[in-house]
Motif scaffolding. Structure first.
Motif, PDB file in Angstrom:
ATOM      1  N   GLY A   1       0.798  -1.223   0.000  1.00 20.44           N
ATOM      2  CA  GLY A   1       0.000   0.000   0.000  1.00 20.44           C
ATOM      3  C   GLY A   1       0.828   1.269   0.000  1.00 20.44           C
ATOM      4  O   GLY A   1       0.293   2.359  -0.181  1.00 20.44           O
TER       5      GLY A   1
ATOM      6  N   THR B   1       3.138   4.221  -1.348  1.00 22.46           N
ATOM      7  CA  THR B   1       3.129   4.888  -2.645  1.00 22.46           C
ATOM      8  C   THR B   1       4.380   5.745  -2.807  1.00 22.46           C
ATOM      9  O   THR B   1       4.944   6.226  -1.826  1.00 22.46           O
ATOM     10  CB  THR B   1       1.896   5.802  -2.817  1.00 22.46           C
ATOM     11  OG1 THR B   1       1.936   6.814  -1.818  1.00 22.46           O
ATOM     12  CG2 THR B   1       0.605   5.021  -2.693  1.00 22.46           C
TER      13      THR B   1
ATOM     14  N   ARG C   1       6.307   8.468  -6.064  1.00 17.92           N
ATOM     15  CA  ARG C   1       6.202   9.057  -7.408  1.00 17.92           C
ATOM     16  C   ARG C   1       6.941   8.191  -8.408  1.00 17.92           C
ATOM     17  O   ARG C   1       8.009   7.676  -8.127  1.00 17.92           O
ATOM     18  CB  ARG C   1       6.777  10.457  -7.417  1.00 17.92           C
ATOM     19  CG  ARG C   1       5.920  11.420  -6.679  1.00 17.92           C
ATOM     20  CD  ARG C   1       6.493  12.798  -6.743  1.00 17.92           C
ATOM     21  NE  ARG C   1       5.676  13.661  -5.910  1.00 17.92           N
ATOM     22  CZ  ARG C   1       5.827  14.937  -5.828  1.00 17.92           C
ATOM     23  NH1 ARG C   1       6.764  15.546  -6.523  1.00 17.92           N
ATOM     24  NH2 ARG C   1       5.047  15.645  -5.048  1.00 17.92           N
ATOM     25  N   TYR C   2       6.338   8.081  -9.594  1.00 21.54           N
ATOM     26  CA  TYR C   2       6.907   7.239 -10.641  1.00 21.54           C
ATOM     27  C   TYR C   2       6.836   8.001 -11.953  1.00 21.54           C
ATOM     28  O   TYR C   2       5.758   8.372 -12.398  1.00 21.54           O
ATOM     29  CB  TYR C   2       6.102   5.932 -10.732  1.00 21.54           C
ATOM     30  CG  TYR C   2       6.742   4.867 -11.575  1.00 21.54           C
ATOM     31  CD1 TYR C   2       7.792   4.119 -11.083  1.00 21.54           C
ATOM     32  CD2 TYR C   2       6.280   4.607 -12.859  1.00 21.54           C
ATOM     33  CE1 TYR C   2       8.376   3.116 -11.858  1.00 21.54           C
ATOM     34  CE2 TYR C   2       6.854   3.613 -13.641  1.00 21.54           C
ATOM     35  CZ  TYR C   2       7.909   2.880 -13.129  1.00 21.54           C
ATOM     36  OH  TYR C   2       8.471   1.904 -13.895  1.00 21.54           O
TER      37      TYR C   2
ATOM     38  N   TYR D   1       1.664   7.941  -9.407  1.00 22.87           N
ATOM     39  CA  TYR D   1       2.091   7.291  -8.180  1.00 22.87           C
ATOM     40  C   TYR D   1       2.025   5.795  -8.385  1.00 22.87           C
ATOM     41  O   TYR D   1       1.085   5.283  -8.995  1.00 22.87           O
ATOM     42  CB  TYR D   1       1.206   7.692  -6.998  1.00 22.87           C
ATOM     43  CG  TYR D   1       1.487   9.091  -6.539  1.00 22.87           C
ATOM     44  CD1 TYR D   1       2.496   9.349  -5.627  1.00 22.87           C
ATOM     45  CD2 TYR D   1       0.772  10.159  -7.059  1.00 22.87           C
ATOM     46  CE1 TYR D   1       2.779  10.643  -5.229  1.00 22.87           C
ATOM     47  CE2 TYR D   1       1.052  11.458  -6.663  1.00 22.87           C
ATOM     48  CZ  TYR D   1       2.049  11.695  -5.755  1.00 22.87           C
ATOM     49  OH  TYR D   1       2.337  12.968  -5.363  1.00 22.87           O
ATOM     50  N   LEU D   2       3.041   5.095  -7.889  1.00 19.36           N
ATOM     51  CA  LEU D   2       3.066   3.652  -7.937  1.00 19.36           C
ATOM     52  C   LEU D   2       2.662   3.155  -6.555  1.00 19.36           C
ATOM     53  O   LEU D   2       3.273   3.527  -5.550  1.00 19.36           O
ATOM     54  CB  LEU D   2       4.470   3.165  -8.290  1.00 19.36           C
ATOM     55  CG  LEU D   2       4.590   1.731  -8.743  1.00 19.36           C
ATOM     56  CD1 LEU D   2       3.869   1.522 -10.067  1.00 19.36           C
ATOM     57  CD2 LEU D   2       6.044   1.344  -8.898  1.00 19.36           C
ATOM     58  N   VAL D   3       1.611   2.360  -6.500  1.00 20.96           N
ATOM     59  CA  VAL D   3       1.122   1.783  -5.243  1.00 20.96           C
ATOM     60  C   VAL D   3       1.638   0.355  -5.183  1.00 20.96           C
ATOM     61  O   VAL D   3       1.336  -0.456  -6.069  1.00 20.96           O
ATOM     62  CB  VAL D   3      -0.422   1.805  -5.176  1.00 20.96           C
ATOM     63  CG1 VAL D   3      -0.897   1.230  -3.855  1.00 20.96           C
ATOM     64  CG2 VAL D   3      -0.949   3.220  -5.382  1.00 20.96           C
TER      65      VAL D   3
ATOM     66  N   GLY E   1       3.624  -3.283  -8.556  1.00 17.18           N
ATOM     67  CA  GLY E   1       3.164  -1.917  -8.333  1.00 17.18           C
ATOM     68  C   GLY E   1       2.117  -1.569  -9.375  1.00 17.18           C
ATOM     69  O   GLY E   1       2.217  -1.996 -10.525  1.00 17.18           O
ATOM     70  N   ARG E   2       1.109  -0.825  -8.961  1.00 17.18           N
ATOM     71  CA  ARG E   2       0.070  -0.357  -9.893  1.00 17.18           C
ATOM     72  C   ARG E   2       0.084   1.160  -9.919  1.00 17.18           C
ATOM     73  O   ARG E   2       0.168   1.801  -8.879  1.00 17.18           O
ATOM     74  CB  ARG E   2      -1.308  -0.831  -9.450  1.00 17.18           C
ATOM     75  CG  ARG E   2      -1.505  -2.287  -9.677  1.00 17.18           C
ATOM     76  CD  ARG E   2      -2.958  -2.655  -9.425  1.00 17.18           C
ATOM     77  NE  ARG E   2      -3.098  -4.071  -9.647  1.00 17.18           N
ATOM     78  CZ  ARG E   2      -3.942  -4.606 -10.492  1.00 17.18           C
ATOM     79  NH1 ARG E   2      -4.771  -3.854 -11.156  1.00 17.18           N
ATOM     80  NH2 ARG E   2      -3.994  -5.901 -10.663  1.00 17.18           N
ATOM     81  N   LEU E   3      -0.036   1.699 -11.117  1.00 11.33           N
ATOM     82  CA  LEU E   3      -0.074   3.147 -11.247  1.00 11.33           C
ATOM     83  C   LEU E   3      -1.391   3.697 -10.745  1.00 11.33           C
ATOM     84  O   LEU E   3      -2.445   3.097 -10.939  1.00 11.33           O
ATOM     85  CB  LEU E   3       0.122   3.570 -12.699  1.00 11.33           C
ATOM     86  CG  LEU E   3       1.516   3.403 -13.253  1.00 11.33           C
ATOM     87  CD1 LEU E   3       1.535   3.841 -14.706  1.00 11.33           C
ATOM     88  CD2 LEU E   3       2.530   4.179 -12.453  1.00 11.33           C
ATOM     89  N   SER E   4      -1.314   4.833 -10.099  1.00 12.89           N
ATOM     90  CA  SER E   4      -2.504   5.529  -9.620  1.00 12.89           C
ATOM     91  C   SER E   4      -2.323   7.005  -9.953  1.00 12.89           C
ATOM     92  O   SER E   4      -1.256   7.558  -9.690  1.00 12.89           O
ATOM     93  CB  SER E   4      -2.636   5.343  -8.116  1.00 12.89           C
ATOM     94  OG  SER E   4      -3.733   6.074  -7.635  1.00 12.89           O
TER      95      SER E   4
END
Length: 79
Positions: free
Chosen positions: A12, A14, A16-17, A26-28, A44-47
């Motif tokens: 969970g 996060t 910056r990506y 943001y990479l979560v 990681g999932r981008l948000s």
């Protein structure tokens, strides 16, 4: 810094990506898990998802030795 974050941040977390083209998201991070090869990995999932192209918003990373590498996503499930 990215390697340290991947090694120690909790699920969970996060950060910056940078994206191609100069955008930023943001990479979560998901939880650490052991791959079929026996190495530590995490996804990681981008948000927000909308900022990523429709083709890809999930990025797997695995550690080999003391280095983390972005892996080619083949199948990502359960996250």
């Amino acid at each position: 810094a990215l390697g340290q974050t991947l090694s120690s941040a909790g699920a969970g977390a996060t950060f910056r990506y940078p994206l191609a083209g100069g955008d930023e998201a943001y990479l979560v991070l998901g939880p650490l898990y052991e791959s079929g090869r026996g190495v530590p990995c995490r996804v990681g999932r981008l948000s927000p998802v909308e900022i990523a192209s429709a083709s890809l918003n999930t990025y797997p990373f695995c550690r080999f030795g003391d280095q983390w590498y972005a892996m080619r996503p083949v199948v990502v499930s359960g996250y």
